[in-house]
Every structure is written in C-alpha cells, then in structure tokens.
Design an enzyme around this catalytic site. Sequence first.
Site, PDB file in Angstrom:
ATOM      1  N   HIS A  44     -10.170   0.312   2.833  1.00 39.63           N
ATOM      2  CA  HIS A  44      -9.750   1.644   3.207  1.00 39.63           C
ATOM      3  C   HIS A  44     -10.746   2.552   3.649  1.00 39.63           C
ATOM      4  O   HIS A  44     -10.483   2.888   4.608  1.00 39.63           O
ATOM      5  CB  HIS A  44      -8.929   2.549   2.208  1.00 39.63           C
ATOM      6  CG  HIS A  44      -7.449   2.208   2.262  1.00 39.63           C
ATOM      7  ND1 HIS A  44      -6.497   2.708   2.917  1.00 39.63           N
ATOM      8  CD2 HIS A  44      -6.678   1.679   1.019  1.00 39.63           C
ATOM      9  CE1 HIS A  44      -5.223   2.417   2.865  1.00 39.63           C
ATOM     10  NE2 HIS A  44      -5.282   1.829   1.473  1.00 39.63           N
ATOM     11  N   CYS A  88       1.026  -1.108  -0.094  1.00 36.82           N
ATOM     12  CA  CYS A  88      -0.045  -0.097  -0.223  1.00 36.82           C
ATOM     13  C   CYS A  88       0.943   1.192  -0.107  1.00 36.82           C
ATOM     14  O   CYS A  88       1.799   1.341   0.736  1.00 36.82           O
ATOM     15  CB  CYS A  88      -0.871   0.120   1.181  1.00 36.82           C
ATOM     16  SG  CYS A  88      -2.072   1.427   1.260  1.00 36.82           S
ATOM     17  N   HIS A 137      -9.289  -4.021  -1.605  1.00 35.24           N
ATOM     18  CA  HIS A 137      -8.184  -3.283  -0.829  1.00 35.24           C
ATOM     19  C   HIS A 137      -8.861  -1.732  -0.701  1.00 35.24           C
ATOM     20  O   HIS A 137      -8.800  -1.187   0.623  1.00 35.24           O
ATOM     21  CB  HIS A 137      -6.973  -3.365  -1.484  1.00 35.24           C
ATOM     22  CG  HIS A 137      -5.716  -2.481  -0.781  1.00 35.24           C
ATOM     23  ND1 HIS A 137      -4.822  -3.281  -0.386  1.00 35.24           N
ATOM     24  CD2 HIS A 137      -5.673  -1.098  -0.855  1.00 35.24           C
ATOM     25  CE1 HIS A 137      -4.020  -2.341   0.270  1.00 35.24           C
ATOM     26  NE2 HIS A 137      -4.392  -1.095   0.015  1.00 35.24           N
ATOM     27  N   GLU A 138      -9.286  -1.105  -1.654  1.00 34.02           N
ATOM     28  CA  GLU A 138      -9.601   0.424  -1.458  1.00 34.02           C
ATOM     29  C   GLU A 138     -10.846   0.218  -0.612  1.00 34.02           C
ATOM     30  O   GLU A 138     -11.016   1.341   0.133  1.00 34.02           O
ATOM     31  CB  GLU A 138     -10.032   0.774  -2.930  1.00 34.02           C
ATOM     32  CG  GLU A 138      -8.582   0.736  -3.928  1.00 34.02           C
ATOM     33  CD  GLU A 138      -7.405   1.351  -3.288  1.00 34.02           C
ATOM     34  OE1 GLU A 138      -7.288   2.164  -2.123  1.00 34.02           O
ATOM     35  OE2 GLU A 138      -6.113   0.791  -3.268  1.00 34.02           O
TER      36      GLU A 138
END
Length: 136
Positions: free
Chosen positions: A130, A85, A126-127
Amino acid sequence: MVREIMKDVGFLSQKSQPATKEDLSVAEDLLETLEAHKENCVGMAANMIGEHKCMIAFDNNGKYMVMFNPEIIKRSQPFETEEGCLSLIGTRRTKRWKSIKVQYQNSDFQNRYKTFTEWTAQIIQHEIDHCKGIII
C-alpha cells in the site's frame, strides 16, 4: 479519531511520502481506525485513511504495532496466496514470502530491524505494498 476508509484506486495507487515526527497524530488515527475495523481487518496503511505517509499498523500476534517508513530488506520462501482488502471489493491472488526482515522506525523515529514469519509477515507485506502504491 476513526477515519473513513479510502476506496479511490487512483489515490491508493500513489506512492506514499516518508513519515516524520509531525505525522504521529496520523499514526494515532491509523490505530484507532484499525481497531474500529478489527472484526474484518488485521492491518492498515496510512493511505487507507487518506494520508500519503509511509506508515503501517497491524496486529502483531494480538498486539497492535505501528511502523514508520518500513522496508523489507530480506525475504525467503515465496508462496502464492489470495488476499482481500478493506479498500477493495473481493479477493485477489498475489505472491508473498513466508519470512521477511523489515527495517523500520519506531514512534521515536529510531531505526529498528525485526524478522516476521507466516501470517504476520503476510500482513506486513500487504501494507508495505500500500505504501508503494501497489494494489493487489
């Protein structure tokens, strides 16, 4: 405007607020920042540029795409992988899904549904993590 990448884990671990039409300029900054880091980054969430808004930008097979308020509504074929990341040092092991169906809003804030697989699905997961304040 290209923004600085947020590296404060305390900030990154906070859940994002829903994005609205008033946040379209944040999406522009997110895209410009992602493009500026395209050599070593394939996706970004708004909190990576200092905004607690639920939006992501990513490389969708060579074309950048922005999703507002994305949510994974279906997933299949779990697998273990290792990810890095831009906001963190090094890589970490994580569980992902090879196929996901995402409900999101486009830039007109119309609801959309789309299925993604393989690498693109991994980037989106993954995003979205976040946006939820989940750090790999």
